[in-house]
Design a protein around this motif. Structure first.
Motif, PDB file in Angstrom:
ATOM      1  N   ALA A  59       4.148 -12.998   2.308  1.00 26.68           N
ATOM      2  CA  ALA A  59       3.241 -11.820   1.609  1.00 26.68           C
ATOM      3  C   ALA A  59       1.598 -11.714   2.085  1.00 26.68           C
ATOM      4  O   ALA A  59       1.277 -12.956   1.369  1.00 26.68           O
ATOM      5  N   VAL A  60       0.937 -10.927   2.562  1.00 26.39           N
ATOM      6  CA  VAL A  60      -0.480 -10.988   2.374  1.00 26.39           C
ATOM      7  C   VAL A  60      -0.972 -10.214   1.731  1.00 26.39           C
ATOM      8  O   VAL A  60      -0.450  -8.670   2.893  1.00 26.39           O
ATOM      9  N   LEU A  61      -2.126 -10.693   1.274  1.00 27.18           N
ATOM     10  CA  LEU A  61      -2.786  -9.405   1.463  1.00 27.18           C
ATOM     11  C   LEU A  61      -4.233  -9.124   2.372  1.00 27.18           C
ATOM     12  O   LEU A  61      -4.849 -10.311   2.226  1.00 27.18           O
ATOM     13  N   LEU A  62      -4.732  -7.852   2.573  1.00 30.28           N
ATOM     14  CA  LEU A  62      -5.586  -7.767   3.451  1.00 30.28           C
ATOM     15  C   LEU A  62      -6.646  -7.664   2.356  1.00 30.28           C
ATOM     16  O   LEU A  62      -7.326  -6.253   1.899  1.00 30.28           O
ATOM     17  N   LYS A  63      -8.122  -8.396   2.636  1.00 26.40           N
ATOM     18  CA  LYS A  63      -9.331  -7.679   1.911  1.00 26.40           C
ATOM     19  C   LYS A  63      -9.366  -6.821   2.157  1.00 26.40           C
ATOM     20  O   LYS A  63      -9.873  -6.319   3.509  1.00 26.40           O
ATOM     21  N   ASN A  64     -10.155  -5.630   1.677  1.00 27.51           N
ATOM     22  CA  ASN A  64     -10.455  -3.821   1.591  1.00 27.51           C
ATOM     23  C   ASN A  64      -9.925  -2.957   2.049  1.00 27.51           C
ATOM     24  O   ASN A  64     -10.067  -2.348   3.445  1.00 27.51           O
ATOM     25  N   HIS A  65      -8.685  -4.357   2.208  1.00 28.66           N
ATOM     26  CA  HIS A  65      -7.433  -3.208   3.219  1.00 28.66           C
ATOM     27  C   HIS A  65      -6.183  -2.435   3.323  1.00 28.66           C
ATOM     28  O   HIS A  65      -6.390  -1.616   2.188  1.00 28.66           O
ATOM     29  N   GLY A  66      -5.349  -3.772   2.153  1.00 29.59           N
ATOM     30  CA  GLY A  66      -3.745  -3.556   2.186  1.00 29.59           C
ATOM     31  C   GLY A  66      -3.403  -4.373   2.150  1.00 29.59           C
ATOM     32  O   GLY A  66      -3.835  -5.170   1.476  1.00 29.59           O
ATOM     33  N   ALA A  67      -2.010  -4.780   2.613  1.00 29.39           N
ATOM     34  CA  ALA A  67      -0.865  -4.978   2.175  1.00 29.39           C
ATOM     35  C   ALA A  67       0.066  -5.973   3.394  1.00 29.39           C
ATOM     36  O   ALA A  67       0.108  -4.352   4.464  1.00 29.39           O
ATOM     37  N   LEU A  68       1.087  -6.627   3.474  1.00 30.04           N
ATOM     38  CA  LEU A  68       1.729  -7.196   4.856  1.00 30.04           C
ATOM     39  C   LEU A  68       2.716  -8.019   3.744  1.00 30.04           C
ATOM     40  O   LEU A  68       2.349  -8.961   3.096  1.00 30.04           O
ATOM     41  N   THR A  69       4.239  -7.464   4.403  1.00 32.65           N
ATOM     42  CA  THR A  69       4.802  -8.404   4.103  1.00 32.65           C
ATOM     43  C   THR A  69       6.140  -8.898   5.362  1.00 32.65           C
ATOM     44  O   THR A  69       5.865  -7.086   6.548  1.00 32.65           O
ATOM     45  N   TYR A  70       6.619  -9.680   5.801  1.00 27.65           N
ATOM     46  CA  TYR A  70       7.555  -9.341   6.690  1.00 27.65           C
ATOM     47  C   TYR A  70       8.237 -10.232   6.671  1.00 27.65           C
ATOM     48  O   TYR A  70       8.437 -11.333   5.499  1.00 27.65           O
ATOM     49  N   GLY A  71      10.191 -10.044   7.117  1.00 23.34           N
ATOM     50  CA  GLY A  71      11.069 -10.602   6.607  1.00 23.34           C
ATOM     51  C   GLY A  71      12.003 -11.052   7.774  1.00 23.34           C
ATOM     52  O   GLY A  71      11.773 -10.771   8.799  1.00 23.34           O
TER      53      GLY A  71
END
Length: 196
Positions: free
Chosen positions: A150-162
């Motif tokens: 899980a990665v937060l993207l500064k000034n943008h959003g979020a990302l998850t993968y599995g």
């Protein structure tokens, strides 16, 4: 081509929309369906209205194999994750309100408030800002991909993968729930850390 897999991806898009994890046309979702092909949501389409036939089939270089729409410009970010993590078969990028609030503030989600964080999402990362849809954004997440799901993207959003679409979806739902709970608890006072 890949009709069942497209149905599954469209179903995840609808769940994300129903749970307020994606708004209108934002975000992009992909799944790796073979050693040669990735399914990706098209650009500019509401995820709550997405149909299986709208989903685009790409090769691993990002060329369209099947589909009429324009593939999401965020493909380089998805491509990088699949290259670096052979165990990953699905990637979800959205702009959920509470997780994105952390990213907007330039803060990572603390891992010592809720046990769900360490159980479900250890090592949440915070990536530096880079313009959406650029190779620079893919490079911004590169250091985090091997160690985080899980990665937060500064000034943008979020990302998850599995390992599959459901796994990636569950991670996004948990990420947003944790972020919301922490933010809401701050209305009552400073959250207490889990006793160690």
């Amino acid at each position: 081509m890949y009709s069942e897999e497209k149905e599954a991806l469209a179903g995840i898009c609808h769940m994300l929309y129903q749970r307020n994890l994606v708004t209108a046309c934002d975000g992009n979702i992909s799944s790796k369906v073979s050693k040669d092909h990735i399914l990706l949501t098209p650009s500019g389409m509401n995820k709550g209205l997405l149909l299986p036939e709208d989903i685009i089939v790409l090769d691993l270089s990002g060329n369209t194999v099947e589909g009429n729409g324009r593939a999401s410009k965020e493909y380089p970010m998805h491509q990088l994750i699949y290259q670096m993590r052979p165990d990953v078969k699905a990637v979800i990028h959205t702009h959920p309100v509470f997780a994105t609030a952390f990213a907007l503030a330039g803060k990572n989600i603390p891992d010592n408030y809720l046990i769900e964080t360490t159980m479900m999402l250890p090592d949440i990362a915070l990536a530096e800002y880079a313009p959406p849809g650029t190779q620079a954004l893919a490079e911004a997440i590169r250091p985090h991909v091997p160690v985080s799901n899980a990665v937060l993207l500064k000034n943008h959003g979020a990302l998850t993968y599995g390992k599959d679409l459901t796994d990636a979806y569950n991670k996004m739902e948990v990420l947003e729930s944790i972020a919301k709970t922490i933010i809401m608890s701050k209305v009552l006072g400073e959250p207490q850390v889990v006793p160690g």
